[in-house]
Design a protein around this motif. Structure first.
Motif, mmCIF file in Angstrom:
data_model
loop_
_atom_site.group_PDB
_atom_site.id
_atom_site.type_symbol
_atom_site.label_atom_id
_atom_site.label_comp_id
_atom_site.label_asym_id
_atom_site.label_seq_id
_atom_site.Cartn_x
_atom_site.Cartn_y
_atom_site.Cartn_z
ATOM 1 N N ILE B 51 -11.771 12.824 10.260
ATOM 2 C CA ILE B 51 -11.743 11.416 10.662
ATOM 3 C C ILE B 51 -10.311 11.098 11.025
ATOM 4 N N ILE B 223 -11.631 15.005 24.649
ATOM 5 C CA ILE B 223 -11.096 15.185 23.297
ATOM 6 C C ILE B 223 -9.611 14.865 23.194
ATOM 7 N N TYR B 228 -11.058 9.660 20.641
ATOM 8 C CA TYR B 228 -12.197 10.565 20.839
ATOM 9 C C TYR B 228 -13.107 10.625 19.618
ATOM 10 N N PHE B 229 -12.485 10.639 18.465
ATOM 11 C CA PHE B 229 -13.291 10.675 17.239
ATOM 12 C C PHE B 229 -14.331 9.555 17.252
ATOM 13 N N ALA B 232 -17.297 10.137 19.728
ATOM 14 C CA ALA B 232 -18.274 11.093 19.205
ATOM 15 C C ALA B 232 -19.040 10.478 18.032
ATOM 16 N N ALA B 235 -21.631 8.060 19.353
ATOM 17 C CA ALA B 235 -22.729 8.771 20.008
ATOM 18 C C ALA B 235 -23.685 9.321 18.957
ATOM 19 N N ARG B 236 -23.108 9.910 17.919
ATOM 20 C CA ARG B 236 -23.935 10.489 16.874
ATOM 21 C C ARG B 236 -24.754 9.407 16.173
ATOM 22 N N GLU B 241 -26.160 10.398 24.046
ATOM 23 C CA GLU B 241 -25.342 11.532 24.455
ATOM 24 C C GLU B 241 -23.924 11.101 24.787
ATOM 25 N N LEU B 242 -23.003 11.988 24.507
ATOM 26 C CA LEU B 242 -21.602 11.756 24.827
ATOM 27 C C LEU B 242 -21.290 12.549 26.087
ATOM 28 N N VAL B 243 -20.871 11.875 27.124
ATOM 29 C CA VAL B 243 -20.637 12.578 28.392
ATOM 30 C C VAL B 243 -19.207 12.374 28.861
ATOM 31 N N GLN B 244 -18.776 13.274 29.726
ATOM 32 C CA GLN B 244 -17.504 13.129 30.413
ATOM 33 C C GLN B 244 -17.806 12.869 31.882
#
Lengths: 325, 473
Positions: B51, B223, B228-229, B232, B235-236, B241-244
């Motif tokens: 974290i 990332i 970024y943490f 993600a 998304a979880r 979904e986590l997309v770029q």
């Protein structure tokens, strides 16, 4: 699932498999030298060969270092310029995991992240210096925990299938490469009985594949070259045999491949062909034709399958297909 | 205690405030050693869970744990209810403002706020005029920064209606606190925060372009982004979904994601990429983070972007002084939340005041967030103030000034004992068809003694924020 995420699942699993394989091989080498009371000479060089790193290593550290256990271990464990060192593989696994954190389970992430933190902690360094055997044991245990956590906490969906596929293809390739190098280091033995040192070496090969117990349960003969090679290649129930890995990989490929679609055709066809070839042959036939060539062929066919999977699933063409327009 | 500030735990006589009595006595009963042990447990939990936030320019081991203080910041139920109403009102007005300013512009024509000020904002997106976001919603997620003034009243310091971050720390802090202080937590009847991801997903789905089962994705820069943490994490927890950018593409003004089964349509994008990087064909051409054609898909009403494009005009710091007027103009209501006196350097009279009194003021860039581009007059050197004066001269629209605020203090655990440290509060407001305010929010704390800066890049940390007396805990 998202193509990039699928690719990262596949690679995360491959790297983790590589970590476990590498740790096990070094561990076996370390204890083998103790068991057989052999000189270090000639037992570290093959490890660099299996890893495909002998040339790089010699270029950087010189020819004699390749026979020194401490130098080779340092290189295979900590060197971050070595693309297959434990350090590099673990970092790559963790980097991939970090990018797909929303896909893997929280338990997997915490497990892998803790592994990575431990590896970079002073404690790991100390164990490595003081008791290498315990160091490799710890790594293998952690890999085992991670595999179990994956199995028991991930949704068994496409992401999981791609991870399994990565693991199994990596494992199949590793077993072939190891067998190839060791077999040729020892040479095919014809005369019986083998010397005690030779017998110890065959046992070591089995151990390098976590196969010794399984071998003795299944086979009632002593571990000689052709029997060992046959077991590692064809035993269907042994989870590290090439046949088992590829059959399981095929299972996951079928799960991944959507029915009524052309997607996945390339990789499917290649895998079917390889399995057909393997089922039609035997260790005796392979020895006749030359084991090195035969193993080499399997390794390159597995690599082709990996490439086909990438083409089929990881870099899809962007034009819209009819069903989604 | 620090003189002339409001302390969250103690009144001016040093007595424990009524609302926090229970929490303080429970912490006290633990004893120092036990508290220390739990602090270690909390730290280990954060580290193991990864974290963390990234620090730019730090390659090896790029993540750091966001410093966390174990003493919770507590807010009474009644006080929170008032705050939540004020926040909801404010976001409603800001959303109405965006809707108006990108369409009829009644507020400008009524001369409530000058056109040059609005259209001169760096967050103003002229292409967005006449484009209605799906569901008519502009601000899906707002983070409103509050500070408590010496008299105990909260005031809005700034609005964040582009890509406010930090909510993942609220949820993670809470999870750690529950684990570390299970009993205290249960007895305090703290209002839950866990439903945030579900609330957000429901809100986004409620304003999706009409489709049967809309696909929601979170768009991250990747990332190496410091948050970024959080991307993600959300998304979880939202199950999406986590997309770029490179995972998406646009065809015939519709957005698709590249999947292992070919392209699949995407209807809702919670994007954590700034406006300027969203679509290289319309905004910054050098952007690799965005999706070519996304703008056209959005303008055609085929995709919901959260937050909407062009929101930067609403949280511009020179627009901020007009928010009370917006509330009156659009809602016909009196503002429930106080604001901070603000001088707009683009106004001649204000500018000369700022230049004259810079040593007493805080100067901020109008389009910045997170403490960047800020000058704290009383702590700045003469040279720094001169440089700032020059920048204001070059670009007066780009700066505002405010008096230096006394943030309230809250006890923090510093080297084995409690000491007062300054805190702020960022509550989160989630809106789709309806609006929901997360109980509490992110309390940031300036862990350095005497510091006013709560940003994590500069020695700031966070605390769990407990809104007490909830219906369930």
């Amino acid at each position: 699932m998202i193509a990039r995420v699928a690719e990262q699942c596949f690679w995360m699993a491959r790297y983790l498999e590589r970590v476990e394989n590498t740790a096990r091989q070094i561990q076996v080498n370390v204890s083998f030298l103790l068991d057989a009371d052999l000189p270090e000479l000639t037992h570290w060089r093959p490890m660099l060969l299996v890893a495909g790193e002998l040339d790089h290593f010699v270029a950087r550290f010189g020819e004699p270092a390749a026979d020194r256990g401490d130098r080779v271990q340092d290189y295979m464990v900590w060197d971050d310029q070595n693309p297959v060192s434990l350090q590099t593989s673990l970092r790559s696994a963790r980097d991939n995991a970090r990018t797909i954190r929303e896909t893997i389970s929280l338990e997997m992430w915490v497990g892998l992240n803790s592994f990575w933190l431990w590896f970079h902690d002073r404690e790991a360094q100390q164990i490595f210096r003081r008791d290498p055997h315990a160091f490799y044991e710890e790594i293998r245990e952690t890999c085992g925990h991670l595999a179990g956590t994956t199995q028991d906490t991930m949704l068994h969906d496409e992401a999981f299938d791609f991870m399994r596929l990565g693991t199994l293809l990596e494992r199949a390739g590793q077993v072939c490469r190891m067998l190839d190098i060791k077999y040729h280091a020892l040479g095919p033995t014809s005369q019986l009985p083998e010397s005690p040192a030779e017998a110890a070496q065959w046992l070591a090969i089995l151990r390098s594949c976590s196969a010794s117990e399984a071998f003795f349960k299944r086979m009632s003969v002593s571990p000689r070259g052709p029997v060992v090679a046959g077991f590692l290649l064809f035993e269907p129930d042994f989870p590290r045999s090439v046949m088992h890995c590829l059959t399981r990989a095929w299972h996951f490929m079928r799960r991944i491949r959507p029915s009524d679609s052309l997607i996945g055709q390339r990789s499917t066809t290649l895998m079917q062909n390889l399995l057909r070839t393997l089922r039609a042959t035997s260790i005796e036939r392979m020895l006749e034709r030359g084991l090195h060539l035969e193993l080499d062929r399997i390794v390159s066919r597995v690599a082709e399958i990996s490439e086909a999977i990438a083409l089929d699933y990881f870099s899809p063409e962007t034009p819209i297909r009819s069903e989604s327009a | 205690m620090i003189d002339d500030t409001f302390d969250e735990f103690f009144d001016p006589n040093g007595e424990i405030r009524h609302d926090v009595r229970l929490v303080v006595s429970a912490l006290d009963a633990l004893g120092r050693d036990e508290f220390r042990a739990r602090m270690r447990l909390a730290e280990a939990t954060f580290l193991r869970g990864g974290i963390t936030f990234s620090v730019y320019g730090d390659e090896q081991g790029a993540d750091r744990v966001f410093p966390f203080d174990l003493i919770p910041r507590t807010i009474g139920a009644a006080e929170w209810a008032t705050l939540a109403r004020g926040l909801e009102q404010r976001v409603r007005a800001l959303d109405a403002f965006l809707n108006d300013i990108y369409h009829r512009q009644r507020i400008v024509r009524a001369r409530v706020i000058p056109r040059w000020l609005v259209e001169g904002a760096s967050g103003w997106v002229r292409q967005a005029r006449g484009v209605m976001p799906p569901g008519g919603r502009y601000i899906h997620i707002a983070g409103i920064d509050l500070v408590r003034q010496p008299d105990g009243e909260f005031a809005v310091l700034e609005d964040n209606v582009r890509t406010p971050s930090g909510v993942s720390y609220v949820l993670e802090n809470r999870a750690v606190m529950k684990r570390v202080f299970p009993r205290i937590f249960r007895n305090a009847r703290v209002q839950p925060v866990d439903e945030y991801p579900m609330r957000l997903r429901d809100a986004l789905l409620s304003v999706a372009p009409s489709r049967r089962r809309p696909r929601v994705v979170i768009l991250t820069p990747g990332i190496f982004n410091s948050a970024y943490f959080e991307h993600a994490f959300l998304a979880r927890r939202m199950g999406c979904e986590l997309v770029q950018g490179a995972d998406l593409f646009v065809d015939h003004d519709r957005v698709f994601v590249k999947t292992t089964r070919g392209p699949m349509p995407v209807e809702v994008i919670y994007r954590r990429v700034d406006d300027a990087f969203l679509d290289p064909t319309v905004f910054r051409p050098d952007s690799l983070l965005g999706v070519p054609g996304l703008w056209r898909a959005y303008a055609a009403g085929n995709v919901t972007l959260a937050n909407a494009i062009g929101n930067g005009v609403a949280d511009d710091k020179a627009v901020y002084p007009y928010v009370p007027k917006m509330i009156k103009y659009y809602l016909g209501e009196e503002p429930l939340l106080r604001q901070v006196e603000t001088f707009i350097c683009a106004r001649k009279g204000h500018r000369s005041h700022v230049l004259e009194h810079m040593a007493k003021l805080v100067v901020k860039a109008t389009d910045a967030a997170g403490g960047y581009g800020m000058l704290i007059g009383p702590q700045a050197t003469k040279a720094e103030r001169r440089a700032m004066a020059a920048r204001i001269g070059d670009n007066p629209r780009g700066y505002i000034a405010q008096p230096l605020l006394e943030l309230s203090t809250c006890p923090a655990w510093i080297r084995n004992s409690m000491a007062p440290r300054r805190v702020d509060l960022r509550p989160y407001v989630v809106s789709g068809k309806d609006t929901w305010v997360l109980p509490g929010g992110l309390t940031r704390v300036a862990l350095r003694r005497g510091s006013y800066v709560v940003n994590s890049s500069q020695g700031g940390g966070s605390k769990d924020t407990w809104v007490l007396g909830g219906t369930s805990a």
